[in-house]
Design a protein around this motif. Structure first.
Motif: not given
Lengths: 262, 489
Positions: B310-315, B266-279
């Motif tokens: 993307x704002x990484x905040x405290x990490x 398969x190939x990707x058509x829509x991708x989401x990248x979610x970063x979980x911050x420490x806060x």
């Protein structure tokens, strides 16, 4: 003897390519060197060794800032780009009171819809960004951008991107409302100005082919010039405007062809 | 209320025009939790006792609430709302949170996005109230208790919230009652009394909710993850924050995901990248491709380009890359026509990069349409669709630039059906030297009924400076209206 001759020609070609590389025409990696330039008008084509506008570098064209001038620039760019291949056309997004380029008009100077990929952006900086992105993709032959502002840094970035990929960049200083466009120094291989002229006097009062004043303001190899030309034909070629006498346009006689008597 | 409709429909019991309520046991009594329009018209309201509702309207239909089913329905709705933003969280019992950071431009602005969501929900039969504000708590309050404009402007937000009733703070009923007893009715009233006295008398929650509404305390929302998609997850021992680390994370995640996609062809058509911050906050990047792709370098580049938002905040302590829409992509094979396949792939990459930069609406091809009306003859089309059947007629002269919409001009013509001698457009008078025309274009009655009998007479005119314009005359001969429609080269 023949060997010697071939050797000389090879040396000559190598020298020429080296000069071109020094002049930063045709792409730094020489990707566009073996290709000929874009021929579009005989006296202009002779100014460059590649017999036409060099590829893989940045060219700029401006006008008098009127919408008619913008239309002339559009035809100028479409005529050049249409003969190169796939074109990315970057223009400003207009929500209302827009005067965007019109596909059926572009076809008439040789730019077919199948070769055209269009991009709209909200501001000049975004347009220049999209142009730079397009210039990195050799799948394109030419990237056209309509901007009002272009400074030295932005033009250098476009020129470097064009050199690297061999894609030709064409910046049109085309405002959508009547507005003077200021022209500072930029890093372009050639700078042009296209202004519309009244049609040549003609016994039949009908709007014939449009006439332009085409000026080469500056170029990397020092050539400049001014020509009165007819707007591009369906293949995108310009023609010198025919001299006028007695109200009839006299076609310039091509070598080996005689004018009919009478 | 609405989420329960489906269940009743399945049971053939759904009668929209009959009074109907949903009831649950609250403390010692059965009380109404939700009502339909007909019931509301009778005067039945939520939190009323069922027995009282029966007195008001004896034939009211009462259904017991089923919390777990409602929660599942809400989750399904949240997954469908992922089309609006990568960060969507259900907010039980009846709400959805959609993080609109960095996605509103895709819908043409904030209010356009809110309207699009409301319209879509209405189309599937849900009545919804929508609001957009600077933080989840404020949006929650404004959607339920706000007035008129659903979008709260940042500068007006604080003031608007102060006028709302205390219910808008998500406090228990008992707490609201207690605050009312001492004369506090609105959020503004509560904000004005000394903070130190509040927790002792009313509990710590009151201050937390107040601060959340005004954006002074963080609100943790847990975004829902789309099901049945390819996903790669990474957790970090130490939180990361530098661009280099984030780039490396993207490279590792895309490599892994592309390996997964390779296995399933398969190939990707829509991708989401979610970063979980420490806060506890989440930051997300969403990208789309014009054709299925599992080229890790290409996908990685598209994601990296969006990193500045993307704002990484405290990490950042974890990252999840989800391909939530995929398409079949066979392994590449050497073909006789290999060049065109490669060209299509290269074109796809260029289109993706441009779409990533400018949004999907701003990258297009011009598609010829068989129509005589100039503004209908060229329409924007999908950039990957190259083959075109229609061609524009070559024998008709068409302008290089087209004005949309056509602009009215005042014209002086020698006789009503003559071409213009002079015209005034954009505060400038043009005297016509040469005119050519008319080219008569008829309205397309099969497209729009009001175009029956509409006629435009187009003239190409040249002024004394050599500027060439495309003017048209419409209306009757006595009441002709003139418009500027284009400019020739």
């Amino acid at each position: 003897m023949a060997m010697e001759m071939a050797h000389k020609i090879n040396a000559f070609t190598a020298l020429r390519q080296r000069i071109q590389r020094l002049e930063r025409l045709g792409g730094a990696e020489g990707r566009a060197l073996d290709r000929k330039g874009v021929p579009f008008l005989a006296p202009v084509d002779r100014l460059w060794p590649e017999q036409g506008l060099p590829l893989g570098c940045l060219h700029e064209a401006g006008s008098d800032g009127s919408l008619a001038g913008t239309a002339a620039l559009t035809a100028f760019a479409a005529a050049l780009a249409g003969r190169l291949g796939t074109v990315l056309w970057c223009s400003k997004r207009t929500d209302s009171h827009g005067a965007g380029f019109y596909g059926p008009g572009l076809v008439q100077v040789g730019l077919k819809p199948a070769q055209l990929l269009a991009v709209t952006a909200p501001a000049d900086t975004a347009i220049l960004g999209a142009m730079e992105e397009g210039l990195r993709h050799p799948i394109l032959a030419c990237v056209v951008g309509e901007v009002e502002r272009l400074d030295l840094t932005a033009s250098r970035r476009l020129q470097l991107a064009a050199e690297k990929s061999g894609v030709t960049a064409l910046v049109l200083r085309a405002p959508l409302r009547r507005k003077r466009v200021e022209t500072g120094p930029i890093a372009a291989a050639s700078r042009w100005r296209v202004t519309v002229l009244p049609a040549a006097p003609h016994v039949i009062a009908e709007a014939g082919r449009a006439r332009w004043r085409l000026e080469l303001l500056s170029s990397r190899n020092g050539a400049t010039g001014e020509w009165i030309v007819e707007a591009p034909d369906a293949q995108g070629y310009l023609r010198l405007s025919a001299p006028v006498g007695d109200g009839f346009a006299k076609a310039p006689a091509a070598p080996g062809q005689r004018l009919a008597a009478g | 209320m609405d989420l329960r409709k489906r269940r009743l429909r399945q049971a053939n019991a759904w009668q929209p025009d009959k009074p109907f309520v949903i009831a649950a046991l609250e403390g010692q009594q059965h009380s109404v939790v939700a009502v339909n329009k007909a019931a509301a018209a009778c005067g039945i309201a939520p939190s009323m006792a069922v027995s009282r509702a029966r007195v008001i309207q004896p034939d009211v239909k009462v259904e017991p609430a089923r919390a777990s089913e409602d929660a599942r329905a809400l989750d399904r709705l949240a997954i469908r709302a992922l089309r609006y933003s990568p960060l969507v969280a259900p907010c039980p019992p009846d709400g959805l949170w959609i993080d609109a950071t960095g996605v509103t431009h895709l819908f043409g602005g904030e209010s356009a996005m809110v309207n699009a969501i409301t319209r879509r929900l209405r189309a599937v039969g849900l009545t919804a109230r929508t609001a957009m504000a600077g933080n989840p708590a404020a949006a929650w309050a404004w959607s339920r208790y706000g007035r008129d404009n659903p979008v709260l402007a940042p500068e007006a937000e604080g003031q608007a919230l102060e006028t709302l009733s205390l219910h808008a703070l998500r406090l228990p009923q008992a707490t609201v009652q207690a605050l009312r007893h001492i004369g506090l009715k609105t959020v503004g009233d509560l904000k004005r009394i000394p903070r130190a006295t509040i927790p002792m008398r009313f509990g710590a929650d009151v201050l937390l909710r107040l601060d959340q509404a005004f954006g002074r305390a963080p609100e943790t929302i847990t975004p829902i993850l789309p099901p049945a998609a390819k996903r790669r997850h990474m957790s970090f021992v130490e939180p990361i924050a530098t661009p280099e680390d984030l780039n490396r994370t993207i490279a590792l995640l895309t490599d892994g995901l592309c390996a997964d996609l390779e296995k399933s062809q398969e190939g990707a058509l829509k991708l989401d990248l979610v970063f979980a911050r420490v806060d506890g906050q989440s930051q997300a990047i969403r990208i789309a491709t014009a054709r299925p792709s599992r080229d890790a370098r290409h996908l990685g580049k598209l994601l990296t380009e969006k990193l500045p938002i993307v704002d990484p905040g405290f990490g950042i302590e974890a990252a999840t890359l989800t391909a939530w829409r995929v398409g079949a992509l066979q392994p590449v094979q050497m073909e006789t026509d290999g060049r065109s396949a490669a060209a299509e792939r290269d074109m796809g990459e260029l289109v993706d990069r441009l779409v990533n930069r400018l949004g999907v609406r701003n990258v297009f091809r011009i598609k010829p349409v068989a129509s005589d009306i100039p503004e209908r003859a060229a329409v924007p089309a999908n950039p990957m669709q190259v083959r075109q059947q229609t061609e524009w007629p070559r024998n008709l002269t068409r302008p290089m630039r087209l004005l949309s919409p056509p602009e009215p001009v005042t014209v002086i013509a020698l006789l009503p059906d003559y071409p213009p001698a002079k015209f005034r457009w954009r505060d400038e008078t043009h005297s016509v030297c040469i005119a050519d025309g008319p080219e008569r274009i008829f309205g397309e009655w099969w497209n729009a009924p009001r175009e029956v009998g509409e006629v435009r007479d187009y003239f190409r005119v040249e002024n004394d400076r050599g500027e060439r314009y495309w003017l048209f005359r419409t209306g009757s001969e006595l009441e002709a209206r003139w418009y500027m429609h284009g400019v020739f080269a």
